[in-house]
Motif scaffolding. Structure first.
Motif, short mmCIF file in Angstrom:
data_model
loop_
_atom_site.label_atom_id
_atom_site.label_comp_id
_atom_site.label_asym_id
_atom_site.label_seq_id
_atom_site.Cartn_x
_atom_site.Cartn_y
_atom_site.Cartn_z
N ALA A 1 0.82 -1.22 0.00
CA ALA A 1 0.00 0.00 0.00
C ALA A 1 0.85 1.27 0.00
O ALA A 1 0.37 2.35 -0.32
CB ALA A 1 -0.93 0.00 1.21
N VAL A 2 2.12 1.13 0.35
CA VAL A 2 2.99 2.30 0.44
C VAL A 2 3.92 2.36 -0.77
O VAL A 2 4.63 1.40 -1.05
CB VAL A 2 3.82 2.27 1.73
N THR A 3 3.91 3.48 -1.46
CA THR A 3 4.78 3.66 -2.63
C THR A 3 5.96 4.57 -2.29
O THR A 3 5.95 5.26 -1.27
CB THR A 3 4.02 4.28 -3.80
N LEU A 4 6.93 4.57 -3.16
CA LEU A 4 8.07 5.48 -2.98
C LEU A 4 7.59 6.92 -2.91
O LEU A 4 8.10 7.72 -2.12
CB LEU A 4 9.05 5.32 -4.15
N GLN A 5 6.60 7.24 -3.71
CA GLN A 5 6.10 8.62 -3.73
C GLN A 5 5.51 9.00 -2.37
O GLN A 5 5.69 10.12 -1.90
CB GLN A 5 5.07 8.80 -4.85
N ASP A 6 4.80 8.06 -1.76
CA ASP A 6 4.25 8.31 -0.42
C ASP A 6 5.36 8.72 0.53
O ASP A 6 5.22 9.65 1.33
CB ASP A 6 3.54 7.06 0.12
N LEU A 7 6.45 7.99 0.47
CA LEU A 7 7.57 8.27 1.37
C LEU A 7 8.23 9.60 1.02
O LEU A 7 8.60 10.38 1.90
CB LEU A 7 8.60 7.13 1.30
N LEU A 8 8.37 9.86 -0.26
CA LEU A 8 8.97 11.13 -0.69
C LEU A 8 8.13 12.30 -0.20
O LEU A 8 8.66 13.35 0.17
CB LEU A 8 9.09 11.18 -2.21
N ASP A 9 6.83 12.13 -0.22
CA ASP A 9 5.93 13.19 0.23
C ASP A 9 5.84 13.27 1.74
O ASP A 9 5.09 14.09 2.27
CB ASP A 9 4.52 12.96 -0.33
N SER A 10 6.54 12.36 2.43
CA SER A 10 6.42 12.27 3.89
C SER A 10 4.97 12.20 4.30
O SER A 10 4.54 12.83 5.26
CB SER A 10 7.09 13.47 4.57
N ARG A 11 4.23 11.42 3.54
CA ARG A 11 2.82 11.28 3.84
C ARG A 11 2.61 10.57 5.17
O ARG A 11 3.43 9.76 5.58
CB ARG A 11 2.15 10.49 2.71
N ASP A 12 1.51 10.90 5.83
CA ASP A 12 1.20 10.26 7.10
C ASP A 12 0.75 8.81 6.84
O ASP A 12 -0.34 8.55 6.34
CB ASP A 12 0.09 11.02 7.82
N LEU A 13 1.60 7.87 7.22
CA LEU A 13 1.35 6.48 6.87
C LEU A 13 0.24 5.85 7.71
O LEU A 13 -0.34 4.85 7.33
CB LEU A 13 2.63 5.67 7.04
N SER A 14 -0.06 6.46 8.84
CA SER A 14 -1.09 5.87 9.69
C SER A 14 -2.45 5.92 8.98
O SER A 14 -3.33 5.11 9.26
CB SER A 14 -1.17 6.58 11.04
N VAL A 15 -2.59 6.84 8.04
CA VAL A 15 -3.83 6.91 7.26
C VAL A 15 -3.94 5.67 6.37
O VAL A 15 -4.95 4.97 6.37
CB VAL A 15 -3.86 8.18 6.38
N LEU A 16 -2.87 5.38 5.67
CA LEU A 16 -2.85 4.17 4.84
C LEU A 16 -3.08 2.94 5.70
O LEU A 16 -3.80 2.02 5.35
CB LEU A 16 -1.49 4.04 4.15
N PHE A 17 -2.46 2.97 6.84
CA PHE A 17 -2.53 1.90 7.81
C PHE A 17 -3.98 1.57 8.16
O PHE A 17 -4.37 0.42 8.27
CB PHE A 17 -1.74 2.35 9.04
N GLN A 18 -4.79 2.60 8.31
CA GLN A 18 -6.20 2.40 8.67
C GLN A 18 -6.98 1.75 7.53
O GLN A 18 -7.88 0.96 7.74
CB GLN A 18 -6.87 3.74 9.02
N ASN A 19 -6.61 2.12 6.32
CA ASN A 19 -7.43 1.72 5.17
C ASN A 19 -7.18 0.31 4.67
O ASN A 19 -7.81 -0.14 3.74
CB ASN A 19 -7.19 2.71 4.02
N ILE A 20 -6.25 -0.38 5.27
CA ILE A 20 -5.91 -1.70 4.76
C ILE A 20 -6.95 -2.76 5.15
O ILE A 20 -7.39 -2.79 6.26
CB ILE A 20 -4.52 -2.12 5.27
#
Lengths: 145, 145
Positions: free
Chosen positions: B126-145
DNA sequence: CACTTATCCTATTATGTCAATAGGAATTTA
DNA sequence: TAAATTCCTATTGACATAATAGGATAAGTG
């Protein structure tokens, strides 16, 4: 790291012991070895750490053996893995703790590994020995995390 | 197995390369080595597997280097770890595949490890390189799994 | 054409952890 | 005393990881 033979065996051993009909009974490693097809000596090594971790009680001498120190409902898989392998984290992340984290580029990954750790820990903490003994459908637990 | 230095480094390397301002630019390992403080030779070894895995393109000779073979939005962390370490599963479970599973006691654990695998794979996918580059809040992705 | 800068290729080593074994000491029950 | 069992300490073999080494090949530059 993560889940090696030691951890998997530890879980099987505890489930074996937990299957005893009066749960107060002491199960000898000889019996476990026969049923699980793991060598006595290796069993001893693994159970020793489980004992140190307070998951089992022992009784020495003839008719001795091991039994759970707590009810199976209160022992989580996380407890077992932690005790057997000394930790759960799949990422031994030296970048996380301390000085080298000063580089901005690295810190893009720290949150990822933290989140992963949390996730795994939550899951393994949600499953108890009793759940496994009951052959409960784990995908239900999986949804509720 | 699971996530070792090779996998963590691989991710850092790709993020470093992905940070190049025109993404079409080739980044030399010399530059990556300086920024990430990883030895050139070790970098070469890791990048070689990423190249074989089709995650990066290379250009040899002067002004050569590496760039992403696909947009950062389409490269997942799972892709990276798989490529660098040849798999994700935290449990190399010999009990799972084949004959020894005939014993009933073991099979209590099989579902657990399968479920765990699934969970981890979903998250890392669920996490892409772009997500990390954007320093996106991963806990959001975490919820949606 | 040289020269420089790179990737590429094939080994090799060093380290450390895991998996498993070994031998015997201590303890309990009968 | 004898048998069964846990306990303790050490050791071994195998394997994967982490890292290094040396050179071959390719591409751009003056």
């Amino acid at each position: 790291m993560m889940i090696s033979t030691k951890g998997r065996y530890a879980l099987r051993i505890l489930l074996d012991i937990a299957s005893a009909v009066p749960t107060t009974e002491y199960i000898s490693l000889g019996d476990v070895a026969l049923r699980q097809e793991i060598s006595m000596k290796y069993l001893e090594a693994i159970v020793a750490t489980l004992s140190r971790g307070g998951l089992v009680e022992s009784k020495r001498g003839k008719a001795g053996g091991y039994r759970l120190a707590r009810p199976a409902e209160t022992i989580t898989v996380a407890d077992v893995i932690c005790s057997a392998e000394g930790g759960i984290s799949p990422v031994a992340c030296p970048e996380c703790d301390g000085q080298s984290c000063s580089r901005a580029g690295n810190c893009l990954t720290v949150d990822l590994w933290r989140q992963l750790d949390t996730m795994i820990e939550r899951y393994l903490t949600a499953v108890t020995l009793q759940d496994l003994l009951d052959s409960r459908d784990l995908s239900v637990l999986f949804q509720n995390i």
